[in-house]
Design a protein around this motif. Structure first.
Motif, PDB file in Angstrom:
ATOM      1  N   SER A  39      72.977 183.385  32.574  1.00  0.00           N
ATOM      2  CA  SER A  39      73.049 182.114  31.850  1.00  0.00           C
ATOM      3  C   SER A  39      72.951 180.987  32.869  1.00  0.00           C
ATOM      4  O   SER A  39      72.979 181.226  34.076  1.00  0.00           O
ATOM      5  CB  SER A  39      74.407 181.977  31.166  1.00  0.00           C
ATOM      6  OG  SER A  39      74.473 182.732  30.000  1.00  0.00           O
ATOM      7  N   THR A  68      73.936 173.342  30.759  1.00  0.00           N
ATOM      8  CA  THR A  68      73.044 173.141  29.606  1.00  0.00           C
ATOM      9  C   THR A  68      73.339 171.804  28.917  1.00  0.00           C
ATOM     10  O   THR A  68      72.411 171.079  28.537  1.00  0.00           O
ATOM     11  CB  THR A  68      73.183 174.314  28.605  1.00  0.00           C
ATOM     12  OG1 THR A  68      73.018 175.526  29.327  1.00  0.00           O
ATOM     13  CG2 THR A  68      72.153 174.245  27.495  1.00  0.00           C
ATOM     14  N   GLU A 101      68.993 177.915  33.167  1.00  0.00           N
ATOM     15  CA  GLU A 101      68.896 179.359  33.372  1.00  0.00           C
ATOM     16  C   GLU A 101      67.867 179.659  34.462  1.00  0.00           C
ATOM     17  O   GLU A 101      68.057 180.531  35.307  1.00  0.00           O
ATOM     18  CB  GLU A 101      68.474 180.050  32.067  1.00  0.00           C
ATOM     19  CG  GLU A 101      69.599 180.493  31.146  1.00  0.00           C
ATOM     20  CD  GLU A 101      70.396 179.369  30.504  1.00  0.00           C
ATOM     21  OE1 GLU A 101      69.950 178.210  30.580  1.00  0.00           O
ATOM     22  OE2 GLU A 101      71.468 179.646  29.939  1.00  0.00           O
ATOM     23  N   ARG A 152      71.871 178.124  20.880  1.00  0.00           N
ATOM     24  CA  ARG A 152      72.872 178.086  21.949  1.00  0.00           C
ATOM     25  C   ARG A 152      73.537 179.459  22.092  1.00  0.00           C
ATOM     26  O   ARG A 152      73.758 180.160  21.114  1.00  0.00           O
ATOM     27  CB  ARG A 152      73.939 177.032  21.662  1.00  0.00           C
ATOM     28  CG  ARG A 152      73.445 175.587  21.736  1.00  0.00           C
ATOM     29  CD  ARG A 152      72.924 175.186  23.105  1.00  0.00           C
ATOM     30  NE  ARG A 152      73.855 175.299  24.190  1.00  0.00           N
ATOM     31  CZ  ARG A 152      74.655 174.331  24.644  1.00  0.00           C
ATOM     32  NH1 ARG A 152      74.632 173.159  24.062  1.00  0.00           N
ATOM     33  NH2 ARG A 152      75.451 174.541  25.673  1.00  0.00           N
ATOM     34  N   GLY A 153      73.860 179.796  23.314  1.00  0.00           N
ATOM     35  CA  GLY A 153      74.441 181.112  23.579  1.00  0.00           C
ATOM     36  C   GLY A 153      73.375 182.203  23.633  1.00  0.00           C
ATOM     37  O   GLY A 153      73.674 183.388  23.666  1.00  0.00           O
ATOM     38  N   GLY A 154      72.114 181.781  23.655  1.00  0.00           N
ATOM     39  CA  GLY A 154      71.001 182.718  23.488  1.00  0.00           C
ATOM     40  C   GLY A 154      70.773 183.707  24.618  1.00  0.00           C
ATOM     41  O   GLY A 154      69.977 184.640  24.465  1.00  0.00           O
ATOM     42  N   SER A 155      71.455 183.548  25.743  1.00  0.00           N
ATOM     43  CA  SER A 155      71.252 184.533  26.813  1.00  0.00           C
ATOM     44  C   SER A 155      71.721 185.922  26.383  1.00  0.00           C
ATOM     45  O   SER A 155      71.211 186.930  26.874  1.00  0.00           O
ATOM     46  CB  SER A 155      71.977 184.103  28.087  1.00  0.00           C
ATOM     47  OG  SER A 155      71.525 182.835  28.476  1.00  0.00           O
TER      48      SER A 155
HETATM   49  N1  ASP Z   1      73.191 178.159  28.603  1.00  0.00           N
HETATM   50  C1  ASP Z   1      72.944 178.305  27.208  1.00  0.00           C
HETATM   51  C2  ASP Z   1      74.089 177.684  26.413  1.00  0.00           C
HETATM   52  O1  ASP Z   1      74.980 177.069  26.973  1.00  0.00           O
HETATM   53  C3  ASP Z   1      72.677 179.710  26.809  1.00  0.00           C
HETATM   54  C4  ASP Z   1      73.739 180.718  27.181  1.00  0.00           C
HETATM   55  O2  ASP Z   1      74.607 180.467  27.992  1.00  0.00           O
HETATM   56  O3  ASP Z   1      73.669 181.821  26.657  1.00  0.00           O
HETATM   57  O4  ASP Z   1      74.084 177.767  25.219  1.00  0.00           O
END
Ligand code: ASP
Length: 465
Positions: free
Chosen positions: A37, A50, A121, A197-200
């Motif tokens: 991430s 991000t 990323e 968001r959180g897509g990693s």
């Molecule tokens: N950096 C991105 C976020 O904050 C994706 C991730 O961390 O998965 O959403």
């Protein structure tokens, strides 16, 4: 043996964390594909890269110079790099790249923002690959766009395209450790797009499926998944094993370990997932698989989430009226509203929706349409509903489990607004007032996971990613 290991934002938040990642990768030669991430929060009051990049995109789009935002992001990367020898002037490289991205096409705001968001990323992966190689772990940065990680062109909300899988399979053949940035990919128009968001987590799951990994390890900042959110019930036991189905039901009702849909690619491919803690890699974590041995009558976890509402429709002799339910759902469909559940009585039907989807305008329209088209005795919308789910493979065929749960809720003085046993029979859902959610969860937790002395430290829900 081949593992895909994904490290979340807190795992790469600073140099000390990157050291831990390096030790984890070094300790297991099967950890060959590493997804990272963007650096997350170093402490609770900190900011995620991000979010800083979104600020940067907003400032630039508004016509400002964005130099302050660029400097802040560059400094974060520079700080990590400075702790390792021979990484070069990373801060300057990052700043220059951000300026280049800002100078790029501006035909669409979403696309412009995605190009900047992806930089978090991307630079993290480049830097980690450089550090690993310098520290004696041969590693290669792989660019998702070049590797064929193809996404639909919906900025900030892209979906992974099926054609990605075949191309990504080639990552298996790279002899060095692959360092792959999470969260973004390329579109068929040649632009960059980001996942939600959180897509990693999704990137990791897709790679695991594409290379047919033996395990998908998801490194975060908690020891494991806990049976109840430890912020509500600190005595909650860790869960060593869960099935995909249990995980799905628990995440639906509020577990925040995984973004609901993130793991779908790994689940479809039947790849075991393991959640681990970067800060305590020796902890066994939680393993999620298709099947697991279970004890009859055992509840695996309890989750709860606020923000639901009910449309209650009552009509005498409803059970004899053909097509009543369909016509009600058709109204919702025509108003563009997905529904979540639909418990029913002989003469009544409750339809549960996410409250934020039912705006006051929609509510008024639906009530008037239901009156006009279904001629009910009554239609009432009730807001402030929370759903609490008890989930467990062992709950199937168990006599008396619902009774234990309702007794516990009654003892705590919680009124149950609705009960629904999922057709899968691995869950029971209770609707309670938002204001009762916490009390209800504690009552159920005390019933199914009674307090006892434990040696482990108190866990926190994952915070900084
Ligand atoms: N950096 C991105 C976020 O904050 C994706 C991730 O961390 O998965 O959403």
């Amino acid at each position: 043996m081949l593992k895909v290991a994904k490290f979340g934002g807190t795992s790469v938040a600073n140099a000390q964390q990157v050291h831990k990642v390096m030790d984890i990768v070094r300790a297991d030669s099967s950890r060959r594909i590493i997804v990272v991430s963007a650096p997350g929060k170093r402490h609770p009051a900190d900011r995620k890269i991000t979010d800083m990049l979104i600020d940067c995109a907003n400032a630039a789009w508004a016509g400002g110079s964005a130099e302050a935002e660029i400097a802040a992001v560059a400094e974060r990367f520079g700080e990590i790099a400075a702790a390792f020898d021979g990484t070069g002037d990373v801060a300057a490289e990052v700043a220059e790249d951000l300026r280049r991205r800002i100078a790029g096409p501006r035909d669409d705001r979403g696309r412009f923002t995605d190009t900047l968001k992806a930089a978090g990323e991307d630079h993290c992966a480049r830097l980690v690959a450089k550090i690993f190689t310098r520290e004696g772990i041969p590693a290669r940065y792989v660019n998702p766009v070049e590797a064929g990680f193809l996404l639909s062109s919906e900025p900030g909300n892209a979906q992974v395209l099926e054609s990605s899988y075949d191309r990504l399979e080639a990552l298996r053949d790279i002899s060095e450790r692959v360092i792959f940035p999470g969260f973004f990919g390329g579109t068929s128009e040649g632009t960059i797009a980001t996942l939600p968001r959180g897509g990693s987590d999704t990137t990791g799951a897709v790679l695991a499926a594409a290379v047919k990994a033996d395990e998908y390890e998801n490194f975060t900042d908690v020891d494991s998944v806990y049976a109840v959110d430890p912020a509500i019930y600190p005595e909650a036991p860790p869960i060593p094993l869960l099935t995909y189905r249990e995980m799905r039901e628990l995440s639906y009702a509020g577990f925040n370990v995984f973004q609901d849909e993130a793991i779908v690619p790994a689940v479809r491919a039947g790849i075991p997932i393991r959640i681990r803690n970067t800060n305590r890699p020796e902890a066994p974590g939680t393993r999620i698989t298709a099947e697991r041995p279970y004890v009859t009558g055992e509840v695996a976890g309890i989750a709860g989430s606020e923000g639901f509402c009910t449309i209650f429709v009552d009509k005498y002799l409803m059970n004899r009226e053909i097509g009543f339910g369909r016509r009600l759902l058709q109204i919702l469909e025509e108003e563009g509203l997905p529904y979540e559940h639909q418990p029913s009585g002989i003469d009544s039907l409750s339809t549960i929706l996410r409250a934020d989807r039912l705006t006051p305008e929609k509510e008024a329209k639906i009530i008037s349409r239901v009156h006009a088209e279904l001629k009910p005795d009554d239609v009432v919308v009730e807001r402030g509903l929370a759903l609490i789910m008890l989930v467990g493979e062992g709950m199937r065929y168990t006599v008396g489990l619902a009774a234990r749960a309702t007794r516990a809720l009654a003892k705590a003085g919680v009124n149950i607004e609705m009960i629904n046993q999922g057709s899968s029979e691995i869950s029971i859902m209770f609707g309670v007032k938002d204001a009762d959610r916490r009390r209800a969860m504690i009552a159920l937790a005390e019933e199914f996971f009674p307090k006892r002395k434990r040696s482990r430290g108190r866990a926190r829900p994952r915070s900084g990613e």
